[in-house]
Write a protein that holds these residues in place. Structure first.
Motif, PDB file in Angstrom:
ATOM      1  N   SER A  84       0.841  -1.203   0.000  1.00 55.20           N
ATOM      2  CA  SER A  84       0.000   0.000   0.000  1.00 55.20           C
ATOM      3  C   SER A  84       0.875   1.253   0.000  1.00 55.20           C
ATOM      4  O   SER A  84       0.561   2.231  -0.670  1.00 55.20           O
ATOM      5  CB  SER A  84      -0.939  -0.013   1.196  1.00 55.20           C
ATOM      6  OG  SER A  84      -0.267  -0.414   2.367  1.00 55.20           O
TER       7      SER A  84
ATOM      8  N   LEU B 251       1.306   3.802  -3.578  1.00 58.90           N
ATOM      9  CA  LEU B 251       0.919   5.212  -3.528  1.00 58.90           C
ATOM     10  C   LEU B 251       2.095   6.103  -3.923  1.00 58.90           C
ATOM     11  O   LEU B 251       1.934   7.082  -4.648  1.00 58.90           O
ATOM     12  CB  LEU B 251       0.420   5.579  -2.133  1.00 58.90           C
ATOM     13  CG  LEU B 251      -0.922   4.961  -1.745  1.00 58.90           C
ATOM     14  CD1 LEU B 251      -1.270   5.285  -0.296  1.00 58.90           C
ATOM     15  CD2 LEU B 251      -2.031   5.449  -2.658  1.00 58.90           C
TER      16      LEU B 251
ATOM     17  N   ASN C 157       8.503  -2.196   6.176  1.00 58.48           N
ATOM     18  CA  ASN C 157       8.170  -2.503   4.792  1.00 58.48           C
ATOM     19  C   ASN C 157       7.773  -3.942   4.530  1.00 58.48           C
ATOM     20  O   ASN C 157       7.601  -4.344   3.400  1.00 58.48           O
ATOM     21  CB  ASN C 157       9.340  -2.130   3.893  1.00 58.48           C
ATOM     22  CG  ASN C 157       9.547  -0.642   3.922  1.00 58.48           C
ATOM     23  OD1 ASN C 157       8.595   0.115   3.761  1.00 58.48           O
ATOM     24  ND2 ASN C 157      10.769  -0.217   4.189  1.00 58.48           N
TER      25      ASN C 157
ATOM     26  N   ILE D  49      -2.272  -3.382   5.853  1.00 59.74           N
ATOM     27  CA  ILE D  49      -1.652  -2.359   5.015  1.00 59.74           C
ATOM     28  C   ILE D  49      -0.379  -1.805   5.634  1.00 59.74           C
ATOM     29  O   ILE D  49      -0.157  -1.895   6.830  1.00 59.74           O
ATOM     30  CB  ILE D  49      -2.611  -1.183   4.714  1.00 59.74           C
ATOM     31  CG1 ILE D  49      -3.152  -0.625   6.025  1.00 59.74           C
ATOM     32  CG2 ILE D  49      -3.732  -1.614   3.808  1.00 59.74           C
ATOM     33  CD1 ILE D  49      -3.778   0.727   5.834  1.00 59.74           C
ATOM     34  N   ILE D  50       0.425  -1.234   4.753  1.00 62.09           N
ATOM     35  CA  ILE D  50       1.673  -0.628   5.183  1.00 62.09           C
ATOM     36  C   ILE D  50       1.500   0.888   5.126  1.00 62.09           C
ATOM     37  O   ILE D  50       1.138   1.435   4.097  1.00 62.09           O
ATOM     38  CB  ILE D  50       2.820  -1.089   4.265  1.00 62.09           C
ATOM     39  CG1 ILE D  50       2.992  -2.602   4.428  1.00 62.09           C
ATOM     40  CG2 ILE D  50       4.102  -0.336   4.580  1.00 62.09           C
ATOM     41  CD1 ILE D  50       4.094  -3.207   3.596  1.00 62.09           C
ATOM     42  N   ILE D  51       1.702   1.526   6.250  1.00 59.99           N
ATOM     43  CA  ILE D  51       1.558   2.987   6.305  1.00 59.99           C
ATOM     44  C   ILE D  51       2.784   3.558   6.988  1.00 59.99           C
ATOM     45  O   ILE D  51       3.123   3.142   8.091  1.00 59.99           O
ATOM     46  CB  ILE D  51       0.327   3.404   7.153  1.00 59.99           C
ATOM     47  CG1 ILE D  51      -0.956   2.879   6.538  1.00 59.99           C
ATOM     48  CG2 ILE D  51       0.270   4.923   7.279  1.00 59.99           C
ATOM     49  CD1 ILE D  51      -2.198   3.321   7.294  1.00 59.99           C
ATOM     50  N   ASN D  52       3.472   4.482   6.339  1.00 56.91           N
ATOM     51  CA  ASN D  52       4.580   5.129   7.038  1.00 56.91           C
ATOM     52  C   ASN D  52       4.210   6.514   7.541  1.00 56.91           C
ATOM     53  O   ASN D  52       4.809   7.019   8.464  1.00 56.91           O
ATOM     54  CB  ASN D  52       5.829   5.191   6.156  1.00 56.91           C
ATOM     55  CG  ASN D  52       6.425   3.806   5.970  1.00 56.91           C
ATOM     56  OD1 ASN D  52       6.385   2.994   6.896  1.00 56.91           O
ATOM     57  ND2 ASN D  52       6.929   3.506   4.795  1.00 56.91           N
TER      58      ASN D  52
ATOM     59  N   PHE E   7      -0.605   9.001   3.368  1.00 52.07           N
ATOM     60  CA  PHE E   7      -1.374   7.832   2.959  1.00 52.07           C
ATOM     61  C   PHE E   7      -2.762   8.260   2.482  1.00 52.07           C
ATOM     62  O   PHE E   7      -3.238   7.857   1.432  1.00 52.07           O
ATOM     63  CB  PHE E   7      -1.476   6.853   4.125  1.00 52.07           C
ATOM     64  CG  PHE E   7      -2.346   5.661   3.851  1.00 52.07           C
ATOM     65  CD1 PHE E   7      -1.881   4.618   3.084  1.00 52.07           C
ATOM     66  CD2 PHE E   7      -3.640   5.602   4.353  1.00 52.07           C
ATOM     67  CE1 PHE E   7      -2.682   3.522   2.817  1.00 52.07           C
ATOM     68  CE2 PHE E   7      -4.448   4.514   4.090  1.00 52.07           C
ATOM     69  CZ  PHE E   7      -3.967   3.472   3.321  1.00 52.07           C
TER      70      PHE E   7
ATOM     71  N   ALA F 137      -4.278   8.073  -1.339  1.00 51.05           N
ATOM     72  CA  ALA F 137      -5.441   7.213  -1.563  1.00 51.05           C
ATOM     73  C   ALA F 137      -6.536   7.956  -2.298  1.00 51.05           C
ATOM     74  O   ALA F 137      -7.251   7.394  -3.126  1.00 51.05           O
ATOM     75  CB  ALA F 137      -5.953   6.681  -0.227  1.00 51.05           C
TER      76      ALA F 137
ATOM     77  N   HIS G 192      -2.495  -8.828  -7.906  1.00 50.81           N
ATOM     78  CA  HIS G 192      -1.902  -8.391  -6.639  1.00 50.81           C
ATOM     79  C   HIS G 192      -1.991  -6.865  -6.515  1.00 50.81           C
ATOM     80  O   HIS G 192      -2.384  -6.336  -5.469  1.00 50.81           O
ATOM     81  CB  HIS G 192      -0.440  -8.848  -6.562  1.00 50.81           C
ATOM     82  CG  HIS G 192       0.315  -8.251  -5.417  1.00 50.81           C
ATOM     83  ND1 HIS G 192       0.086  -8.620  -4.108  1.00 50.81           N
ATOM     84  CD2 HIS G 192       1.265  -7.286  -5.377  1.00 50.81           C
ATOM     85  CE1 HIS G 192       0.866  -7.912  -3.316  1.00 50.81           C
ATOM     86  NE2 HIS G 192       1.600  -7.101  -4.058  1.00 50.81           N
ATOM     87  N   ILE G 193      -1.642  -6.154  -7.580  1.00 50.69           N
ATOM     88  CA  ILE G 193      -1.672  -4.689  -7.535  1.00 50.69           C
ATOM     89  C   ILE G 193      -3.102  -4.191  -7.288  1.00 50.69           C
ATOM     90  O   ILE G 193      -3.345  -3.288  -6.494  1.00 50.69           O
ATOM     91  CB  ILE G 193      -1.096  -4.090  -8.833  1.00 50.69           C
ATOM     92  CG1 ILE G 193       0.374  -4.502  -8.981  1.00 50.69           C
ATOM     93  CG2 ILE G 193      -1.215  -2.574  -8.841  1.00 50.69           C
ATOM     94  CD1 ILE G 193       0.990  -4.150 -10.315  1.00 50.69           C
ATOM     95  N   GLN G 194      -4.058  -4.843  -7.951  1.00 51.72           N
ATOM     96  CA  GLN G 194      -5.442  -4.415  -7.775  1.00 51.72           C
ATOM     97  C   GLN G 194      -5.939  -4.684  -6.355  1.00 51.72           C
ATOM     98  O   GLN G 194      -6.696  -3.891  -5.796  1.00 51.72           O
ATOM     99  CB  GLN G 194      -6.326  -5.116  -8.807  1.00 51.72           C
ATOM    100  CG  GLN G 194      -6.099  -4.499 -10.185  1.00 51.72           C
ATOM    101  CD  GLN G 194      -6.686  -5.322 -11.304  1.00 51.72           C
ATOM    102  OE1 GLN G 194      -6.916  -6.517 -11.135  1.00 51.72           O
ATOM    103  NE2 GLN G 194      -6.932  -4.699 -12.430  1.00 51.72           N
TER     104      GLN G 194
ATOM    105  N   VAL H 191      -4.062  -4.661  -3.682  1.00 49.36           N
ATOM    106  CA  VAL H 191      -3.464  -3.625  -2.839  1.00 49.36           C
ATOM    107  C   VAL H 191      -4.259  -2.328  -2.975  1.00 49.36           C
ATOM    108  O   VAL H 191      -4.556  -1.654  -1.997  1.00 49.36           O
ATOM    109  CB  VAL H 191      -1.976  -3.415  -3.203  1.00 49.36           C
ATOM    110  CG1 VAL H 191      -1.406  -2.209  -2.478  1.00 49.36           C
ATOM    111  CG2 VAL H 191      -1.158  -4.662  -2.870  1.00 49.36           C
ATOM    112  N   GLN H 192      -4.641  -2.005  -4.217  1.00 50.13           N
ATOM    113  CA  GLN H 192      -5.420  -0.780  -4.440  1.00 50.13           C
ATOM    114  C   GLN H 192      -6.731  -0.797  -3.665  1.00 50.13           C
ATOM    115  O   GLN H 192      -7.099   0.200  -3.043  1.00 50.13           O
ATOM    116  CB  GLN H 192      -5.730  -0.634  -5.931  1.00 50.13           C
ATOM    117  CG  GLN H 192      -4.568  -0.078  -6.717  1.00 50.13           C
ATOM    118  CD  GLN H 192      -5.033   0.645  -7.968  1.00 50.13           C
ATOM    119  OE1 GLN H 192      -6.203   0.596  -8.321  1.00 50.13           O
ATOM    120  NE2 GLN H 192      -4.127   1.303  -8.643  1.00 50.13           N
TER     121      GLN H 192
ATOM    122  N   ILE I 166      -6.163  -0.292  -0.012  1.00 51.59           N
ATOM    123  CA  ILE I 166      -5.860   1.109   0.307  1.00 51.59           C
ATOM    124  C   ILE I 166      -7.159   1.910   0.416  1.00 51.59           C
ATOM    125  O   ILE I 166      -7.385   2.655   1.364  1.00 51.59           O
ATOM    126  CB  ILE I 166      -4.964   1.746  -0.782  1.00 51.59           C
ATOM    127  CG1 ILE I 166      -3.575   1.120  -0.762  1.00 51.59           C
ATOM    128  CG2 ILE I 166      -4.865   3.258  -0.589  1.00 51.59           C
ATOM    129  CD1 ILE I 166      -2.695   1.527  -1.935  1.00 51.59           C
TER     130      ILE I 166
END
Lengths: 466, 382
Positions: free
Chosen positions: A381, A385, B152, B164-167, B172, B176, B193-195, B197-198, B201
C-alpha cells in the motif's frame, strides 16, 4: 484429412515453441522492458521489422563495458576513511564527505543506467549487485563500492567463474561479509555461509559442518591498509578440512572450485535469473525441466554468461505470450524506465536515489545480504501510492517543460506510426503498457490530448508491470 | 458483525461448543498486539545479561558488559546499560522477560530462520502464511483495519486481507484520494496483486479518514529516531480510535558480526528510549492497558565472541512482553553457559508457546488444543 491435421498441428506447436521470426512492437517492448530498462517511445518502433535472433544478438553483442557517464572525481582519489587518530572535528568532516560521496555514487549509477549504450550489460550489472550484495551502510566506503561496481560491470556478461573468484577477493565484499576478520583462532563464518547459501548452492544443499570447514579454508583472507586484497599466511588454518566430501588442506580457492564443479550452482543461478527475467514460477514441471536445460547451457559454456542469457531469451517460457506483463517492475526498472521512455531531463536524475529508496530499492544499500526480495513484495500500500505520486510529479514536470521537449514527445508519436500520422489512445497504450486494458480508438490530436492520455495510461496498474 | 458470521461459517459444526466462550470473551477488553522485530538476530546474552555467571565473562573477554555497568534486575540477570529508560517500566511490573526462547533444530540462516518465526512452522516445514493471519480471523474485537505495518515487510501478517503498510498517515490519505478505480479480469497474478493492494488502500483510507479528523494530539515527546517515529505513528492511530488488532514495526540491524559493542549499544538505546516514550504516550491517552508489545528476532547469537569483537549467528535469546496489563517478571529459563551445543545456547521455551500465550490471553480466544509446547505462560493479567 487427418494427415493434414497432424501436419498443421505440428506446424502450430512449432510456431508456439520456436522463436518468432520477426519482431513486432509487443515483443520489442517485452524484451527491452525485461533486460534493458525499456527504451524511449520514439525508438521502440526502430527495433521492429527484424528477425528475432538478429534483434537479441544485436542487444547482446555490444562489447563495451566501460560506463559512459564520467564517475565522480573522488573515485580516483586515495581511500578516505575515519581513523582513530583523528580529532572529533576531523571525524565529523570525513563522515560528512563520505555521506556526500554515497549520494553522488548512487546518482552516478542511475545516470549510467539511463544513458548507457549497453543497457543489457547494465541490467546484468544490477542483477549481480542483487546477487553479490554489499552495502555502503556496512562497508562505509563509497570508493570500495564503486570499485565493486566496476568489477560487476566488467564481468556482467563475461564469465561467472571468473566473477565469483574475483568477488571473493573484492575488498568491499571482504568487509561486507567480515571475511577480512576471519582468523585461524576464531573463524568468522559470515562469508562462508552466504557463499554457499546465496552465491552458489542455495539453502538445503550443504551442512553446517561444510560451512565451518569453508570458514576455516578462508581464514587469512583480508585487506591491506590501502584496502587491497592480501593473504595473511599466519592467520590461515592449515589443518585438514572436509568440505562437501573432499578432504585436504583446503584454501579459499579450493572451496570456490568445489562449488563451481557442483551442478547445483548452475541450477541455482539459472532459477534466480529465471525469476528476474521470465517468471516468478520456478516450480512447475515444465519450468523445472527448462531450468535444468538452461543450467546445462551455463555449465557446457564453462560458465560464460552470454550464451546462457541468450538461451534464456530464446526459451519458450520467455517467449510465451502468457508471460508478457507477468512481472512487477522493480523500483529501478520503474524509475529508470520512466526516465528513458519519456526522455526526462537527466538533471532530474538527482532525485532518483531517494525516490528509489522510498519505494523499496536503495541501490548500493540492499536491505541485507539476500538482496531485495522483489516480485509481489515490491508493491505494498505504501510503495504503490508513492509510485503513483512520482508518476504524477514527472508528468507535471513534463507538462511544464520546454516547448522543445513537448514537441519531441509529439514527434515520437508520429514516428511511431508514420503511415497514419495521427495515433489513437490504443496506439499509445501499445507503446507504454505490456498488456492492454481498454479498447479506445479515440485519436490523439493535440499536445493536450497527448498529455491527458499519457497520464491516464501510466496511472493504470498495468504500467507497474513488465 | 458480518465478520462474526464469517467465523461461524468457517468453524462450521463446532460453533456451538465455542459459544459460551465467545460470550465470556466479550466481557473482557481485547488487547492490541504490537510486534517489534529485532532484525538481524539480537544478541540476547548482552541484552539480558547473566552477570553473576563467571562463564559469561570467560566466553566474552572483549565484549562482555562489566558487572558494575549492568542494570541489575535480579541476583542473576540484568539489563544492558543502554536499556536504562525502560527500567521504570520494569519496576512498574510492565515488562515480562521470557528467557531462552528458540526452537528445535535451529536454523542459522537469517532468511530461513525468520521465515520459521514468521510462519510458526517447524524447522523442516515450509509455510508461506504468517502465523497471525489465521488468529486474526478468530479474534472478536471490532475491526477497521486488520493490521498496520509501519516498516516494509508484512512478515507474520503475510496472507492477511486488508493488512496495510503505512509510514505516514497524512500522506497515505492524500495518495489514496488520487488513486484511480480499476477493475480487470485478466488472468495475471501480478496485476491481481496490484489491484488487491489498491482496493485495500481504498478501504482502509475510508476507515482512517473518518476517525483521524477527531484525533487527539499526542503530547508525550518521542526521540528523533525512525523507530520512535514509527511508534508515534502507531500511538496516533490508536489515539484516533481506529480499531486495529495488530501493528508491526522493526529495528535493525542486529547482525553484529564485528565490533558489536558500539552498534549494539546504539540499537538497544533506540529500542529502550522508543518503547519508554511509547509507554508514556499511551499512558497519557489511557491506552497502555490495551496493548501487548512483543519483541522477536530470527535467533540469538553465539555464546562465545568471535575474533572481530562480534558474535556469529546463534540460537536462543530472551524476549520482552510489555504492556499495562502485563505481569512483569521472568518467565522461561536462562540457558546454561556450560551446556552448549555446537557453541550455542540450548533453548528452553519454544517461540510458538510465546505466540499462543500472547494471542490467547490478549484476545481471550477459546482455548485451542494443547500446543504441545508446554503450559501457557501467564504473563498477561486477564
Amino acid at each position: 484429412m487427418y494427415k493434414y491435421l497432424l501436419v498443421s498441428l505440428l506446424f502450430i506447436s512449432l510456431t508456439v515453441t520456436a522463436a518468432p521470426k520477426y519482431v513486432d512492437i509487443s515483443l520489442a517492448k517485452h524484451v527491452l522492458g525485461r533486460v534493458a530498462f525499456s527504451v524511449s517511445v520514439d525508438e521502440l518502433p526502430k527495433y521492429t521489422q527484424q528477425p528475432y535472433n538478429q534483434f537479441i544478438q544485436g542487444l547482446l553483442s555490444q562489447s563495451n563495458t566501460n560506463p559512459i557517464t564520467p564517475p565522480p572525481s573522488w573515485t580516483k582519489d586515495a581511500l578516505l576513511r575515519v581513523n582513530k587518530s583523528m580529532s572529533q572535528e576531523q571525524k565529523k568532516t570525513v563522515r560528512k564527505k563520505l555521506r556526500e560521496q554515497s549520494g553522488e555514487l548512487k546518482t552516478w549509477w542511475y545516470r549510467e543506467m539511463i544513458q548507457t549504450a549497453n543497457p543489457v550489460n547494465e541490467w546484468m550489472t544490477l542483477f549481480w549487485h542483487n546477487h553479490f550484495t554489499s552495502s555502503l551502510q556496512k562497508v562505509k566506503s563509497p570508493l570500495l563500492l564503486y570499485k565493486q561496481n566496476e568489477l560487476l560491470r566488467q564481468h556482467a556478461m563475461g564469465n561467472f567463474a571468473v566473477l565469483l573468484q574475483a568477488i571473493a577477493k573484492d575488498p568491499a565484499m571482504l568487509v561486507y561479509l567480515d571475511n577480512r576478520s576471519n582468523r585461524k583462532k576464531k573463524p568468522n563464518e559470515n562469508f562462508a555461509r552466504e557463499l554457499l547459501e546465496l552465491f552458489t548452492l542455495g539453502e538445503g544443499h550443504y551442512t553446517e559442518s561444510d560451512i565451518k570447514a569453508a570458514a576455516k579454508a578462508f581464514t587469512g583472507w583480508g585487506i591491506s591498509k590501502n584496502a587491497e586484497f592480501v593473504f595473511k599466511k599466519k592467520q590461515h588454518d592449515n589443518s585438514v578440512k572436509t568440505f562437501m566430501g573432499r578432504s585436504g588442506n583446503l584454501d579459499g580457492d579450493d572451496i570456490i572450485n568445489v562449488l563451481l564443479s557442483d551442478p547445483q550452482t548452475a541450477l541455482f543461478l539459472t532459477e534466480k535469473l529465471w525469476r528476474a527475467l521470465v517468471s516468478d514460477d520456478i516450480n512447475s514441471a515444465a519450468t523445472k525441466k527448462e531450468s535444468h536445460r538452461l543450467a546445462n547451457v551455463l555449465r557446457q559454456a564453462s560458465y560464460e554468461i552470454k550464451p546462457w542469457l541468450l538461451a534464456m531469451l530464446n526459451s519458450a517460457g520467455f517467449l510465451d505470450e502468457k508471460n508478457r506483463g507477468s512481472l512487477i517492475k522493480s523500483p529501478v526498472d520503474f524509475l529508470v524506465g520512466f526516465f528513458k521512455q519519456f526522455s526526462l531531463p537527466l538533471n532530474d536524475a538527482n532525485i532518483l536515489p531517494k525516490a528509489s529508496k522510498q519505494i523499496g530499492q536503495d541501490i548500493f544499500d540492499p536491505p541485507n545480504v539476500k538482496g531485495w526480495p522483489g516480485g509481489k513484495n515490491w508493491i505494498t500500500s505504501n510503495t504503490l501510492l508513492l509510485r503513483q505520486q512520482y508518476l504524477n510529479r514527472g508528468l507535471r514536470a513534463m507538462e511544464k517543460s520546454s516547448e522543445k521537449m513537448r514537441s519531441k514527445n509529439i514527434n515520437m508519436m508520429n514516428a511511431a506510426d508514420q503511415d497514419i500520422k495521427k495515433i489513437s489512445y490504443d496506439d499509445l497504450q501499445a507503446l507504454l503498457l505490456p498488456i492492454l486494458e481498454s479498447n479506445n480508438r479515440e485519436i490523439i490530436a493535440t499536445q493536450q490530448d497527448w498529455l491527458r492520455a499519457t497520464r491516464k495510461i501510466v496511472l493504470q496498474p498495468a504500467y507497474q508491470l513488465k | 458483525m458480518l465478520r462474526r458470521d464469517f467465523i461461524k461459517f468457517l468453524s462450521g459444526v463446532p460453533v456451538l461448543a465455542y459459544c459460551p466462550q465467545l460470550v465470556y470473551a466479550n466481557t473482557k477488553k481485547q488487547k492490541t498486539i504490537i510486534l517489534v522485530e529485532l532484525q538481524g538476530g539480537n544478541d540476547g546474552l548482552n541484552t539480558v545479561i547473566p552477570y553473576s555467571d563467571p562463564e559469561y565473562y570467560k566466553l566474552r573477554p572483549n565484549i562482555a558488559i562489566p558487572k558494575d555497568e549492568v542494570l541489575q534486575l535480579s541476583n542473576k540477570l540484568g539489563f544492558h546499560p543502554a536499556l536504562q529508560s525502560i527500567l521504570p517500566a520494569w519496576k512498574g511490573n510492565d515488562i515480562a522477560i521470557v528467557n531462552g526462547v528458540g526452537y528445535e533444530n535451529p536454523n542459522r540462516s537469517h532468511f530461513r530462520s525468520i521465515e520459521i518465526w514468521e510462519t510458526a512452522s517447524q524447522s523442516e516445514d515450509y509455510a508461506t502464511e504468517g502465523w497471525l493471519a489465521k488468529h486474526l480471523l478468530a479474534q472478536t474485537m471490532p475491526v477497521d483495519i486488520n493490521a498496520i505495518v509501519v516498516d516494509n515487510d508484512l512478515g507474520p501478517l503475510s496472507g492477511t486481507d486488508n493488512a496495510i503498510i503505512i509510514n505516514d498517515v497524512e500522506k497515505f490519505l492524500q495518495g489514496a484520494r488520487k488513486l484511480n478505480k480499476t477493475s480487470n479480469s485478466l488472468n495475471n497474478s501480478a496485476l491481481q496483486h496490484i489491484q488487491k493492494v489498491q482496493s485495500s488502500i481504498a478501504l482502509s483510507a475510508e476507515q482512517l479518514a473518518l476517525k483521524v479528523k477527531s484525533a487527539k494530539n499526542i503530547k508525550a515527546s518521542f526521540p528523533k529516531t525512525s523507530f520512535s517515529r514509527d511508534l508515534k505513528t502507531i500511538a496516533s492511530i490508536m489515539a484516533a480510535g481506529v480499531n486495529v488488532p495488530v501493528y508491526k514495526l522493526s529495528l535493525g540491524s542486529f547482525d553484529t558480526h564485528a565490533g558489536q559493542q558500539w552498534q549494539h549499544k546504539k540499537l538497544l538505546q533506540t529500542l529502550g528510549d522508543g518503547l519508554a516514550a511509547f509507554r508514556s504516550a499511551l499512558q497519557e491517552q489511557s491506552l497502555w492497558d490495551d496493548v501487548v508489545v512483543m519483541t522477536y528476532s530470527e535467533f540469538g547469537r553465539r555464546a562465545q565472541e568471535n575474533a572481530s569483537r562480534g558474535t556469529d549467528h546463534g540460537t536462543a535469546a530472551p524476549h520482552f512482553i510489555m504492556g499495562g496489563k502485563v505481569k512483569g517478571g521472568f518467565y522461561g529459563e536462562q540457558p546454561s553457559l556450560t551446556n552448549l551445543v555446537n557453541g550455542d545456547l540450548v533453548y528452553k521455551v519454544d517461540f510458538k508457546l510465546v505466540y499462543t500465550s500472547i494471542v490467547q490471553q490478549s484476545w481471550s480466544l477459546p482455548t485451542v488444543k494443547s500446543s504441545g509446547y508446554g503450559k501457557l505462560l501467564p504473563f498477561i493479567r486477564i
